[in-house]
Design a protein around this motif. Structure first.
Motif, PDB file in Angstrom:
ATOM      1  N   MET A 143      -5.078   0.618  -9.668  1.00 14.43           N
ATOM      2  CA  MET A 143      -4.941   0.226  -8.260  1.00 14.43           C
ATOM      3  C   MET A 143      -4.618  -1.257  -8.127  1.00 14.43           C
ATOM      4  O   MET A 143      -5.137  -2.073  -8.888  1.00 14.43           O
ATOM      5  CB  MET A 143      -6.250   0.497  -7.506  1.00 14.43           C
ATOM      6  CG  MET A 143      -6.763   1.915  -7.597  1.00 14.43           C
ATOM      7  SD  MET A 143      -8.446   2.043  -6.909  1.00 14.43           S
ATOM      8  CE  MET A 143      -8.775   3.786  -7.210  1.00 14.43           C
ATOM      9  N   ILE A 191      -6.266  -2.304  -2.679  1.00 15.69           N
ATOM     10  CA  ILE A 191      -6.795  -0.940  -2.687  1.00 15.69           C
ATOM     11  C   ILE A 191      -8.129  -0.901  -3.417  1.00 15.69           C
ATOM     12  O   ILE A 191      -9.085  -0.242  -2.978  1.00 15.69           O
ATOM     13  CB  ILE A 191      -5.802   0.030  -3.354  1.00 15.69           C
ATOM     14  CG1 ILE A 191      -4.481   0.067  -2.578  1.00 15.69           C
ATOM     15  CG2 ILE A 191      -6.403   1.431  -3.480  1.00 15.69           C
ATOM     16  CD1 ILE A 191      -4.592   0.661  -1.191  1.00 15.69           C
ATOM     17  N   ASP A 239      -7.944  10.302   0.409  1.00 16.70           N
ATOM     18  CA  ASP A 239      -7.714   8.908   0.058  1.00 16.70           C
ATOM     19  C   ASP A 239      -9.072   8.217  -0.102  1.00 16.70           C
ATOM     20  O   ASP A 239      -9.895   8.229   0.813  1.00 16.70           O
ATOM     21  CB  ASP A 239      -6.906   8.256   1.190  1.00 16.70           C
ATOM     22  CG  ASP A 239      -6.601   6.796   0.946  1.00 16.70           C
ATOM     23  OD1 ASP A 239      -7.062   6.225  -0.065  1.00 16.70           O
ATOM     24  OD2 ASP A 239      -5.893   6.207   1.789  1.00 16.70           O
ATOM     25  N   THR A 279      -9.860   5.240   0.063  1.00 22.06           N
ATOM     26  CA  THR A 279     -10.096   4.132   0.994  1.00 22.06           C
ATOM     27  C   THR A 279     -10.561   4.637   2.359  1.00 22.06           C
ATOM     28  O   THR A 279     -10.896   3.834   3.230  1.00 22.06           O
ATOM     29  CB  THR A 279      -8.820   3.282   1.190  1.00 22.06           C
ATOM     30  OG1 THR A 279      -7.827   4.055   1.862  1.00 22.06           O
ATOM     31  CG2 THR A 279      -8.279   2.791  -0.143  1.00 22.06           C
ATOM     32  N   GLU A 319       0.816  -1.203   0.000  1.00 22.21           N
ATOM     33  CA  GLU A 319       0.000   0.000   0.000  1.00 22.21           C
ATOM     34  C   GLU A 319       0.858   1.265   0.000  1.00 22.21           C
ATOM     35  O   GLU A 319       0.559   2.234  -0.693  1.00 22.21           O
ATOM     36  CB  GLU A 319      -0.972  -0.009   1.181  1.00 22.21           C
ATOM     37  CG  GLU A 319      -2.056  -1.075   1.033  1.00 22.21           C
ATOM     38  CD  GLU A 319      -3.139  -0.958   2.080  1.00 22.21           C
ATOM     39  OE1 GLU A 319      -3.069  -0.012   2.887  1.00 22.21           O
ATOM     40  OE2 GLU A 319      -4.046  -1.796   2.086  1.00 22.21           O
TER      41      GLU A 319
END
Length: 208
Positions: free
Chosen positions: A118, A122, A95, A97, A2
């Motif tokens: 991605m 992710i 972000d 996420t 990540e």
């Protein structure tokens, strides 16, 4: 993985921000097709994940919707903010996420030409967050490369040409099972539309 993704992505799109809008030569008509296909109701609140320079946001904003575009790249968002002429369009550096919105805040959320940028971990988190902030009776749209194009020309482009200029995460994406990933995120595909000679696909999902 990540940490590598975030560093790699910020550097990549910092470089691309200077020439990214050249893609509008190819995609300008697709922006209208996406907005027509999504066909949002009057007063809808719409989230654009990985908005880039905001071109799709502007297409919705000029139709009167309240639109928020989010992106990880400060360089790309700087261009989006600079070109924004709409009071009903806003951009946030965040972000995907970890979306800073309450559950079921948006009527519609979509991600356009970004999932293939991605890694799988992710990708999963982004789709999960999109589902969380979209109303249960709302819709989620995925716009990206068709992983199984029908025409020979589209298959050749997707599997050979695109990988020359796309990110290092592209090969895994194009050989992945996007349908199964959406099912795991409790998203049911209800409609699909092929665009640009079948190279790209717009996928309409509802939360199950």
């Amino acid at each position: 993985m990540e940490e590598d993704y975030y560093l790699y992505t910020r550097k990549l799109f910092h470089r691309l921000s200077y020439v990214y809008d050249l893609t509008e030569i190819v995609l300008s008509g697709t922006r209208t097709k996406v907005a027509d296909f999504i066909d949002a109701k009057e007063g809808s609140k719409i989230l654009d994940v990985a908005t880039g320079t905001g071109k799709q946001v502007f297409e919705f904003a000029k139709r009167g919707y309240e639109v928020v575009g989010i992106d990880l790249s400060e360089s790309m968002l700087r261009l989006a903010v600079r070109n924004n002429r709409y009071n009903n369009a806003n951009f946030i550096l965040v972000d995907a996420t970890k979306l800073p919105f309450k559950e079921e805040y948006f009527d519609i959320s979509y991600i356009s030409l970004a999932l293939h940028e991605m890694p799988l971990s992710i990708r999963q988190e982004v789709l999960q967050e999109m589902g969380r902030v979209t109303r249960t009776d709302g819709t989620i749209f995925i716009i990206d490369y068709a992983t199984s194009p029908k025409s020979r020309l589209a298959r050749y482009f997707v599997h050979y040409i695109a990988r020359v200029f796309e990110s290092k995460y592209y090969p895994e994406f194009i050989h992945s099972d996007l349908g199964s990933l959406l099912k795991r995120q409790e998203m049911e595909v209800v409609e699909e539309l092929s665009v640009i000679y079948g190279i790209f696909k717009i996928i309409k999902c509802v939360r199950r």
